[in-house]
Design a protein around this motif. Structure first.
Motif, PDB file in Angstrom:
ATOM      1  N   ASP A  48      -4.548  -4.191 -11.827  1.00  0.00           N
ATOM      2  CA  ASP A  48      -5.249  -3.404 -12.995  1.00  0.00           C
ATOM      3  C   ASP A  48      -6.428  -2.501 -12.142  1.00  0.00           C
ATOM      4  OD1 ASP A  48      -6.648  -5.649 -12.375  1.00  0.00           O
ATOM      5  OD2 ASP A  48      -7.591  -6.179 -13.971  1.00  0.00           O
ATOM      6  N   GLU A  49      -6.370  -2.513 -10.893  1.00  0.00           N
ATOM      7  CA  GLU A  49      -7.583  -2.011 -10.174  1.00  0.00           C
ATOM      8  C   GLU A  49      -7.143  -0.774  -9.234  1.00  0.00           C
ATOM      9  OE1 GLU A  49      -9.984  -5.064  -8.214  1.00  0.00           O
ATOM     10  OE2 GLU A  49      -8.031  -5.357  -6.802  1.00  0.00           O
ATOM     11  N   VAL A 103      -0.163  -3.435  -1.676  1.00  0.00           N
ATOM     12  CA  VAL A 103      -1.147  -2.787  -0.880  1.00  0.00           C
ATOM     13  C   VAL A 103      -2.552  -3.751  -0.768  1.00  0.00           C
ATOM     14  CG1 VAL A 103      -2.757  -0.755  -1.155  1.00  0.00           C
ATOM     15  CG2 VAL A 103      -0.433  -0.582  -2.035  1.00  0.00           C
ATOM     16  N   THR A 104      -3.121  -3.611   0.430  1.00  0.00           N
ATOM     17  CA  THR A 104      -4.229  -4.119   0.541  1.00  0.00           C
ATOM     18  C   THR A 104      -5.429  -3.619   0.990  1.00  0.00           C
ATOM     19  OG1 THR A 104      -3.906  -4.822   2.854  1.00  0.00           O
ATOM     20  CG2 THR A 104      -3.027  -6.325   1.155  1.00  0.00           C
ATOM     21  N   ALA A 152     -12.259   0.049  -6.491  1.00  0.00           N
ATOM     22  CA  ALA A 152     -12.700  -1.074  -7.267  1.00  0.00           C
ATOM     23  C   ALA A 152     -12.361  -2.407  -6.376  1.00  0.00           C
ATOM     24  CB  ALA A 152     -11.894  -1.178  -8.518  1.00  0.00           C
ATOM     25  N   ALA A 153     -11.039  -2.116  -5.880  1.00  0.00           N
ATOM     26  CA  ALA A 153     -10.466  -3.476  -5.057  1.00  0.00           C
ATOM     27  C   ALA A 153     -11.639  -3.556  -3.669  1.00  0.00           C
ATOM     28  CB  ALA A 153      -9.208  -3.190  -4.488  1.00  0.00           C
ATOM     29  N   ALA A 154     -11.904  -2.459  -2.939  1.00  0.00           N
ATOM     30  CA  ALA A 154     -12.932  -2.546  -2.039  1.00  0.00           C
ATOM     31  C   ALA A 154     -14.432  -3.053  -2.351  1.00  0.00           C
ATOM     32  CB  ALA A 154     -12.992  -1.283  -1.420  1.00  0.00           C
ATOM     33  N   ALA A 155     -14.822  -2.634  -3.390  1.00  0.00           N
ATOM     34  CA  ALA A 155     -15.989  -2.977  -4.194  1.00  0.00           C
ATOM     35  C   ALA A 155     -16.030  -4.627  -4.216  1.00  0.00           C
ATOM     36  CB  ALA A 155     -16.395  -2.149  -5.168  1.00  0.00           C
ATOM     37  N   ARG A 156     -14.981  -5.014  -4.959  1.00  0.00           N
ATOM     38  CA  ARG A 156     -14.589  -6.408  -5.397  1.00  0.00           C
ATOM     39  C   ARG A 156     -14.513  -7.216  -3.794  1.00  0.00           C
ATOM     40  NH1 ARG A 156     -10.404  -9.287  -5.100  1.00  0.00           N
ATOM     41  NH2 ARG A 156      -8.812  -7.342  -5.311  1.00  0.00           N
ATOM     42  N   GLU A 157     -14.046  -7.008  -2.947  1.00  0.00           N
ATOM     43  CA  GLU A 157     -13.778  -7.821  -1.831  1.00  0.00           C
ATOM     44  C   GLU A 157     -15.421  -7.797  -1.068  1.00  0.00           C
ATOM     45  OE1 GLU A 157     -11.616  -9.634  -0.412  1.00  0.00           O
ATOM     46  OE2 GLU A 157      -9.860  -9.141  -1.943  1.00  0.00           O
ATOM     47  N   LEU A 158     -15.798  -6.478  -1.150  1.00  0.00           N
ATOM     48  CA  LEU A 158     -17.252  -6.561  -0.624  1.00  0.00           C
ATOM     49  C   LEU A 158     -18.142  -7.516  -1.312  1.00  0.00           C
ATOM     50  CD1 LEU A 158     -19.297  -5.015   1.318  1.00  0.00           C
ATOM     51  CD2 LEU A 158     -19.734  -3.395  -0.418  1.00  0.00           C
ATOM     52  N   LYS A 159     -18.128  -7.586  -2.511  1.00  0.00           N
ATOM     53  CA  LYS A 159     -19.086  -8.310  -3.335  1.00  0.00           C
ATOM     54  C   LYS A 159     -18.808  -9.817  -3.021  1.00  0.00           C
ATOM     55  CE  LYS A 159     -21.302  -9.179  -7.743  1.00  0.00           C
ATOM     56  NZ  LYS A 159     -21.187 -10.765  -7.794  1.00  0.00           N
ATOM     57  N   GLU A 160     -17.338 -10.048  -2.831  1.00  0.00           N
ATOM     58  CA  GLU A 160     -16.829 -11.376  -2.519  1.00  0.00           C
ATOM     59  C   GLU A 160     -17.318 -12.060  -1.382  1.00  0.00           C
ATOM     60  OE1 GLU A 160     -13.032 -11.382  -5.587  1.00  0.00           O
ATOM     61  OE2 GLU A 160     -12.876 -11.706  -3.617  1.00  0.00           O
TER      62      GLU A 160
END
Length: 251
Positions: free
Chosen positions: A53-54, A13-14, A58-66
């Motif tokens: 583990d997310e 999943v992405t 959380a994954a979308a927020a992490r990618e947005l920040k990165e």
């Protein structure tokens, strides 16, 4: 019949991000040039695999920040960065040549952002006018003299994200997500014009947005950043739905 994991092909999943902002009075989308296969060297939407583990948010927020250095809006209305919402799920079995990959796309809206810095497996990143990315053939732009097609099914994802933004600003206060905390009616009008791709009558627009209860709240300040006479500053009000809606002009 007992469950047999070996009977199923690899699955992942992405999250993919349709990050939209308004730059130089144009609706722009963030695209990255892929640094690794598949589609190495091709432009694509930012995104990545969901970690074990997310959850999806959380994954979308992490990618947005990165990718942008932004964080989504925090709880209880605390403004910590950008508007983020889930857009749609894309699960064509052949959308990714590596394995069966389901992508949960998210829409991100933010005020004018600085030039992006590529992160992760991206070779470079840039803002591109959405209109050029969704030109003839949808997803075809130009890189120098060469036509460029977005990787995977990102042209369709981008198209869906842009249409979501165009539709939602008709009946919600979402257009203010493209504005700084304090803005003028003229600046808000240019957001509508950029997202819809049409020119709006300034007087009619001013009357509609200032006459809708809870849409805009005067801050008591003024600005001359647009040139000319001082213009009144507003902030987004508490209204989430516009009644009557701000209907998109027919083109």
């Amino acid at each position: 019949m007992p469950y047999d994991p070996s009977a199923f092909p690899p699955f992942a999943v992405t999250v993919d991000l349709v990050v939209l902002t308004v730059r130089s009075h144009a609706l722009c989308a963030l695209v990255v040039r892929r640094g690794e296969p598949p589609y190495q060297g091709r432009w694509a939407l930012p995104g990545g695999f969901v970690r074990a583990d997310e959850d999806l948010a959380a994954a979308a927020a992490r990618e947005l920040k990165e990718e942008t250095g932004l964080r989504p809006h925090g709880p209880e209305g605390k403004d910590t960065g950008a508007h983020l919402e889930q857009l749609a799920t894309y699960g064509d079995p052949y959308r990714d040549p590596r394995m069966r990959v389901v992508s949960v796309a998210h829409l991100v809206l933010s005020p004018d952002l600085p030039p992006p810095i590529a992160g992760g497996d991206a070779r470079s990143a840039r803002w591109s006018p959405a209109e050029s990315l969704l030109g003839p053939g949808e997803g075809l732009s130009r890189d120098g003299d060469q036509p460029v097609q977005l990787a995977f099914d990102h042209a369709q994802i981008l198209l869906d994200g842009v249409e979501r933004a165009r539709a939602k600003i008709e009946y919600s206060s979402l257009a203010t997500a493209f504005c700084p905390p304090e803005f003028t009616v003229g600046e808000l009008r240019r957001v509508y014009e950029a997202v819809w791709g049409v020119a709006l009558d300034p007087r009619n627009f001013h009357r509609k947005v200032t006459g809708t209860p809870g849409f805009l709240v005067p801050t008591g300040g003024t600005t001359t950043r647009q040139g000319g006479r001082p213009a009144q500053l507003f902030r987004a009000g508490g209204a989430t739905l516009l009644n009557p809606p701000m209907l998109r002009p027919e083109v």
